[in-house]
Design a protein around this motif. Structure first.
Motif, short mmCIF file in Angstrom:
data_model
loop_
_atom_site.label_atom_id
_atom_site.label_comp_id
_atom_site.label_asym_id
_atom_site.label_seq_id
_atom_site.Cartn_x
_atom_site.Cartn_y
_atom_site.Cartn_z
N ILE A 26 3.27 -7.17 9.04
CA ILE A 26 3.03 -5.85 8.45
C ILE A 26 4.19 -4.93 8.81
CG2 ILE A 26 1.62 -5.09 10.41
CD1 ILE A 26 -0.10 -3.51 8.38
N GLU A 27 4.69 -4.21 7.83
CA GLU A 27 5.80 -3.28 8.03
C GLU A 27 5.39 -1.89 7.53
OE1 GLU A 27 9.37 -4.67 6.23
OE2 GLU A 27 9.32 -6.62 7.25
N PHE A 28 6.09 -0.88 8.05
CA PHE A 28 5.79 0.49 7.68
C PHE A 28 7.04 1.16 7.13
CE2 PHE A 28 2.71 -0.68 10.86
CZ PHE A 28 1.52 -0.17 10.36
N LYS A 29 6.82 2.06 6.19
CA LYS A 29 7.93 2.83 5.63
C LYS A 29 7.48 4.27 5.50
CE LYS A 29 11.29 2.55 1.83
NZ LYS A 29 12.44 2.23 2.69
N TYR A 64 0.87 -1.16 0.00
CA TYR A 64 0.00 0.00 0.00
C TYR A 64 0.91 1.22 0.00
CZ TYR A 64 -3.19 3.65 1.63
OH TYR A 64 -3.93 4.80 1.75
N ALA A 65 0.82 2.06 -1.04
CA ALA A 65 1.68 3.24 -1.13
C ALA A 65 0.80 4.47 -1.33
CB ALA A 65 2.67 3.10 -2.28
N GLY A 66 0.79 5.35 -0.34
CA GLY A 66 -0.02 6.55 -0.47
C GLY A 66 -0.36 7.15 0.88
N ASN A 67 -1.27 8.09 0.85
CA ASN A 67 -1.65 8.80 2.06
C ASN A 67 -2.35 7.87 3.04
OD1 ASN A 67 -2.05 11.03 3.75
ND2 ASN A 67 -4.07 11.41 2.91
N HIS A 68 -2.08 8.06 4.33
CA HIS A 68 -2.73 7.30 5.40
C HIS A 68 -3.77 8.17 6.09
CE1 HIS A 68 0.70 4.86 4.54
NE2 HIS A 68 0.65 4.12 5.62
N PHE A 109 2.62 -7.47 4.47
CA PHE A 109 2.11 -6.19 4.01
C PHE A 109 3.16 -5.12 4.25
CE2 PHE A 109 -1.49 -8.76 5.27
CZ PHE A 109 -2.40 -8.59 4.23
N LEU A 110 3.27 -4.19 3.31
CA LEU A 110 4.14 -3.03 3.46
C LEU A 110 3.31 -1.79 3.20
CD1 LEU A 110 6.94 -1.73 3.83
CD2 LEU A 110 7.27 -1.98 1.35
N LEU A 111 3.23 -0.91 4.21
CA LEU A 111 2.49 0.35 4.09
C LEU A 111 3.48 1.49 4.00
CD1 LEU A 111 0.31 -1.65 5.14
CD2 LEU A 111 -0.71 0.29 6.36
N VAL A 112 3.43 2.22 2.89
CA VAL A 112 4.38 3.29 2.61
C VAL A 112 3.64 4.62 2.61
CG1 VAL A 112 6.14 4.15 1.01
CG2 VAL A 112 5.66 1.68 1.14
#
Length: 406
Positions: free
Chosen positions: A282-285, A229-233, A258-261
């Motif tokens: 799940i990881e965050f960037k 997932y790449a975009g605004n949170h 999952f990777l949330l960017v």
């Protein structure tokens, strides 16, 4: 050669959808022989903190891909509420003098909405310019805010509708980025067809190129299937549903991650949920330049796009993933969901439904051939219809025809 002036609160190097879309349009206009300049603020989105390279400056001017960008300091805000409203008003006051000076030297002004204060300011300044005004609507406030429950009917919603009625009726053209926005502007504000333009979201197909579903190592264990997932949170993106789906999958799968960017107002809530439930899948960037998003998609098995109930728009983030040949899991409704369904380039599930989202992720992870076929369908669609060069060329032809008929 016509000259364009874009007035917007968001522009690159900010990495939100509005900033990237306007930069892509401006760059393509330059490529097609037009002169473009931008008036904006110091970059701060999405954290509401001015980027280090721009701190301490009250004004600066820079050249980005052939576009001259004029920046003025203003007070940014991250949270919703009075602070955000103050920031919108401060932006207009801060940038207005530069905007007025430049507006006298151009043929066409594009005022980016939201916030609606920009189009209101542009309309007030128009008699001093002589340029044609295009109000560019990427989200229709307060209409969408009311339908999604983020805003209650009252004085604020009535004021926003009055501003829209004034600016839409007095502008030379009103541009929508989705067909749904165009329809709402016609129905709710009575704007005739000959004043409406359509400039949808697209993608830079030279930056985002075919990759296809990938099962490989890249910060993720060998054999893992990475969903990005790449975009605004933000609140309307509703990324918390990804964490809720991850919690369900962690109990029964060890091959899905999952990777949330990105960043935004809901990120802290999502991170807190993951910590509370001890999620390891799940990881965050932090937000990254768009070029790095393209690299991350090269390591992904699929892309995820999520939205809150009532969000019916056509999101920009689906097209880069499609250009990379990635299948989509789309949690939402409306125009974006219809594109995914009609193109057979992903799986659509209802918004805010973690059980259905988890099932869709599993289904895609368990069927590589389906994932590859869905990704191919999305790639082919983007090449045919959603490259910025073809979108801007078509928009310019429509604009020229309507200018002649006026």
């Amino acid at each position: 050669m016509k000259k364009f002036l874009i007035w917007t609160q968001y522009y690159v190097p900010e990495i939100g959808a509005t900033a990237i879309r306007l930069h892509s349009v401006a760059r393509e206009l330059v490529r097609q022989g037009y002169h473009v300049c931008v008036v904006t603020g110091m970059p701060n989105y999405p954290k509401g903190q001015i980027y280090p390279a721009y701190r301490g400056k009250f004004y600066c001017c820079e050249q980005i891909d052939g576009v001259r960008v004029h920046r003025c300091w203003f007070h940014p805000a991250r949270e919703v509420g009075l602070g955000r409203i103050f920031s919108y008003l401060y932006f207009i006051v801060s940038t207005f003098p530069v905007f007025i000076l430049l507006a006298r030297k151009v043929d066409l002004i594009i005022a980016e909405v939201p916030p609606p204060t920009v189009s209101f300011g542009a309309r007030i300044a128009l008699p001093f310019s002589g340029a044609k005004l295009i109000v560019n609507v990427s989200d229709l406030w307060p209409d969408w805010l009311l339908s999604s429950g983020l805003l209650k009917p009252g004085m604020v919603s009535r004021l926003l509708k009055l501003i829209n009625s004034f600016t839409f009726s007095k502008a030379d053209f009103v541009n929508g980025v989705t067909q749904g926005i165009i329809n709402d502007i016609k129905q709710n504000y009575g704007i005739p067809e000959d004043k409406l333009l359509f400039l949808p979201n697209g993608v830079d197909t030279t930056l985002f190129s075919y990759q296809g579903p990938s099962i490989r190592k890249g910060g993720i264990d060998e054999g893992q299937k990475l969903f990005v997932y790449a975009g605004n949170h933000g609140i309307y993106n509703w990324p918390i549903v990804i964490a809720q789906a991850a919690a369900r999958l962690q109990r029964r799968r060890n091959d899905i991650k999952f990777l949330l960017v990105g960043d935004g107002s809901q990120k802290r809530e999502v991170v807190a949920f993951c910590l509370e439930h001890n999620l390891t899948n799940i990881e965050f960037k932090a937000p990254v330049p768009i070029e790095e998003v393209a690299s991350l998609y090269g390591k992904a098995y699929a892309a995820i796009s999520t939205y809150k109930k009532g969000f019916l728009s056509r999101p920009a983030k689906i097209f880069p993933a499609m250009a990379c040949g990635l299948p989509l899991v789309y949690s939402g409704e409306g125009e974006g969901a219809n594109i995914v369904k009609n193109a057979a380039c992903g799986i659509v599930v209802p918004p805010e439904d973690p059980d259905e989202l988890a099932r869709a992720v599993e289904r895609l992870a368990d069927d590589y051939e389906m994932a590859k076929n869905l990704g191919n369908n999305g790639f082919n669609l983007v090449q045919r219809e959603y490259s910025w060069s073809s979108i801007v060329k078509s928009w310019l032809a429509d604009l020229e025809a309507k200018l002649i008929s006026k």
